[in-house]
Enzyme design. Structure first.
Site, PDB file in Angstrom:
ATOM      1  CE  LYS A  17       1.706 -17.747  -0.361  1.00 34.64           C
ATOM      2  NZ  LYS A  17       0.565 -18.592  -0.175  1.00 34.64           N
ATOM      3  CG  ASP A  44      -8.066  -4.132   2.247  1.00 38.66           C
ATOM      4  OD1 ASP A  44      -9.352  -4.480   2.796  1.00 38.66           O
ATOM      5  OD2 ASP A  44      -8.015  -3.552   1.034  1.00 38.66           O
ATOM      6  CG  ASP A 104     -13.528  -6.515   2.664  1.00 40.46           C
ATOM      7  OD1 ASP A 104     -13.651  -5.872   3.658  1.00 40.46           O
ATOM      8  OD2 ASP A 104     -13.877  -5.994   1.157  1.00 40.46           O
ATOM      9  CE1 TYR A 163      -2.958  -2.875   0.446  1.00 37.56           C
ATOM     10  CE2 TYR A 163      -4.552  -1.493   0.444  1.00 37.56           C
ATOM     11  CZ  TYR A 163      -4.119  -2.388   1.017  1.00 37.56           C
ATOM     12  OH  TYR A 163      -5.200  -3.512  -0.063  1.00 37.56           O
ATOM     13  CG  ASP A 177      -2.247 -19.503   1.260  1.00 35.02           C
ATOM     14  OD1 ASP A 177      -1.630 -19.222   2.221  1.00 35.02           O
ATOM     15  OD2 ASP A 177      -1.834 -20.830  -0.039  1.00 35.02           O
TER      16      ASP A 177
END
Ligand code: NAI
Length: 500
Positions: free
Chosen positions: A191, A248, A252, A144, A224
């Site tokens: 990750k 992010d 959601d 970002y 994941d």
């Protein structure tokens, strides 16, 4: 939006003694003005001693040529009041425009994004009746940073930045939040099986900080499987802390599976500033239709009230909201025939919450949420600098000649690394080793990473890199960028390439 001052009724008068605070208010775009009006109406009816100064940011400002979407007067108001309640903003498509949300979070140092995701079973239909997760997402770093380039005809790139102080602050915040709210477990998701340097740092810092909170269980999952488990068994999670991008996405997913993304509120916390908003975006598909669910922004406003020391008002508002949901009075996004009793528009929903002020929920637990912890400057300790040594350089080149044969590029570059300070060790294409000993099956683009290293155990001066680049230029090699290879206290500060 007109200023809301607290005309507190005698019968409800728990707030009358409290000092009124002023907060900056941005209505937002799309459904923003509708859900903001609904939220302010409820706060006013609850007698919240809050005065709003409305600021203009977002779509209209972008259209007037303010590429950040935030004009100077808006910055002044936000910095004056240090608390912002913000409706969702539409980020214009196309390069040149910066996301206002990202700019606000970063410019104001709002490093912690806290998103409570709670199931409201049996009142709101959800497959996950026992879900109660707090997602703590790092807000300032990662991809970002918006540092992106195209340097060859075929390849684009985005820089992912993860810092030790940034990781320390957010992870400490997650543990402090867990402790303050009596939570039992903090799960870190990254990750780092792939991004060993950047996400690897976040994971390492998580392990270090977790050791200082022995009363709280610490767990790490690869993102994941972590996201898959969140979608399937969210009741197994308590507090989750993540770097920016995966947080992010994960938040959601988590907000949606509570029943609707429209139910999610979020707090952005910094050391001296805070911004409160809904999780969702500006929903242009339903803007102006009086159907949007204002709950996400309302819950964010309740967190804002707690932040400014008005926990009792926050509790009253949240209780009235829960009673409304218990009555089966639902907005379209959570309305289920046979389960809900009435389908209400945004305005009617707000009116009903106002009518329910002073009531306590029967099925859902009454609100007992506690305030979010304040961020402390001391969470960023000053450290001794490690010993940093330059041991090589990755030179990225744009090469589209000789049928893109790695051997042709390798032979040319090896001949240029000829002054005993740097050897060409390998060439990769999109991270796959193609020289020496590449496979003919590997598909190559025009973007090559060529790794030059000092002879075993040695280190070099910057002059060696400059000299190498001079030779490459004279040989007509189009070098597009370099990344220096350093060790820190002897530890490599770069990912080893495959086969290195
Ligand atoms: P979105 O969250 O606005 O909408 C996704 C879906 O959820 C749509 O079908 C929408 O109707 C529904 N929805 C969202 N909020 C709802 C609510 N309160 N009540 C009922 N239904 C609701 O996501 P989308 O469409 O990807 O983004 C639209 C715009 O919002 C984009 O310009 C995006 O950049 C911006 N955005 C802004 C954010 C912010 O201001 N913090 C966050 C996310 C997106």
């Amino acid at each position: 939006m007109s200023a809301v001052v607290s005309p507190v009724s005698e019968s409800e008068g728990i707030q009358a003694r409290q000092q009124s605070v002023t907060v900056a208010l941005a209505e937002g775009d799309g459904i923003g003005p509708e859900i903001t009006a609904a939220t302010c109406r409820i706060l006013e009816a609850a007698g919240a001693p809050v005065r709003f100064e409305t600021i203009a940011v977002g779509e209209a400002c972008y259209r007037q040529g303010v590429t950040s979407g935030i004009p100077g007067e808006a910055w002044d108001a936000i910095r004056r009041h240090r608390v912002l309640l913000k409706g969702p903003i539409t980020t214009p498509q196309g390069s040149g425009y910066k996301s206002l949300n990202v700019t606000l979070r970063k410019a104001l140092g709002l490093f912690a994004n806290v998103r409570p995701c709670r199931s409201l079973h049996p009142v709101v239909a959800s497959r996950h009746p026992d879900m109660d997760v707090l997602i703590v997402r790092e807000n300032e770093e990662d991809t970002y940073a918006g540092i992106e380039h195209r340097q060859t005809a075929e390849v684009t790139q985005c820089l992912k930045l993860i810092s030790r102080p940034g990781s320390e602050r957010i992870i400490r915040y997650a543990f402090e939040l867990a402790r303050l709210q009596g939570r039992k477990k903090v799960t870190c998701m990254t990750k780092d099986n792939i991004m060993k340097v950047t996400d690897g740092l976040f994971h390492r810092v998580f392990n270090e900080i977790a050791a200082a909170y022995p009363d709280i269980e610490a767990q790490h999952l690869i993102i994941d499987i972590g996201t898959a488990l969140m979608a399937d068994r969210p009741e197994e999670f308590d507090v989750v802390v993540t770097p920016n991008l995966v947080g992010d996405i994960l938040s959601d997913v988590a907000a949606q599976i509570t029943g609707s993304v429209g139910l999610g509120g979020s707090a952005n916390i910094g050391e001296g500033c805070a911004m409160f908003e809904a999780v969702h975006g500006s929903a242009p598909d339903i803007a102006g239709a009086d159907v949007a669910n204002p709950s996400g922004l309302l819950l964010a406003a309740c967190d804002m009230l707690r932040y400014v020391g008005q926990a009792e008002t926050a509790q009253r508002v949240e209780n009235a909201w829960r009673v409304t949901l218990e009555q089966g009075a639902h907005t379209a996004d959570i309305h289920r025939p046979g389960h809900s009793r009435e389908k209400l528009g945004t305005r009617a929903f707000a009116r009903r919450v106002c009518q329910n002020l002073g009531h306590r929920p029967e099925t859902l637990e009454a609100s007992g949420a506690v305030a979010l912890p304040r961020a402390e400057a001391s969470w960023r300790p000053i450290r001794n600098k490690p010993e940093k040594r330059l041991v090589g350089v990755d030179v990225f080149v744009d090469f589209d000649e000789a049928g893109r044969a790695p051997a042709a590029l390798g032979e040319r570059l090896r001949a240029l690394a000829c002054d005993d300070t740097l050897d060409l060790r390998l060439i990769t294409n999109r991270g796959v080793k193609v020289w020496p000993d590449g496979l003919p099956e590997t598909c190559c683009t025009d973007h090559w990473r060529c790794r030059f290293r000092a002879p075993e155990g040695g280190f070099i001066a910057h002059a060696a890199v400059v000299a190498l680049l001079g030779r490459l230029e004279r040989a007509g090699i189009d070098f597009i960028k370099t990344e220096h290879l350093y060790t820190f206290d002897g530890e490599p500060g770069f990912a080893l390439a495959q086969g290195e």
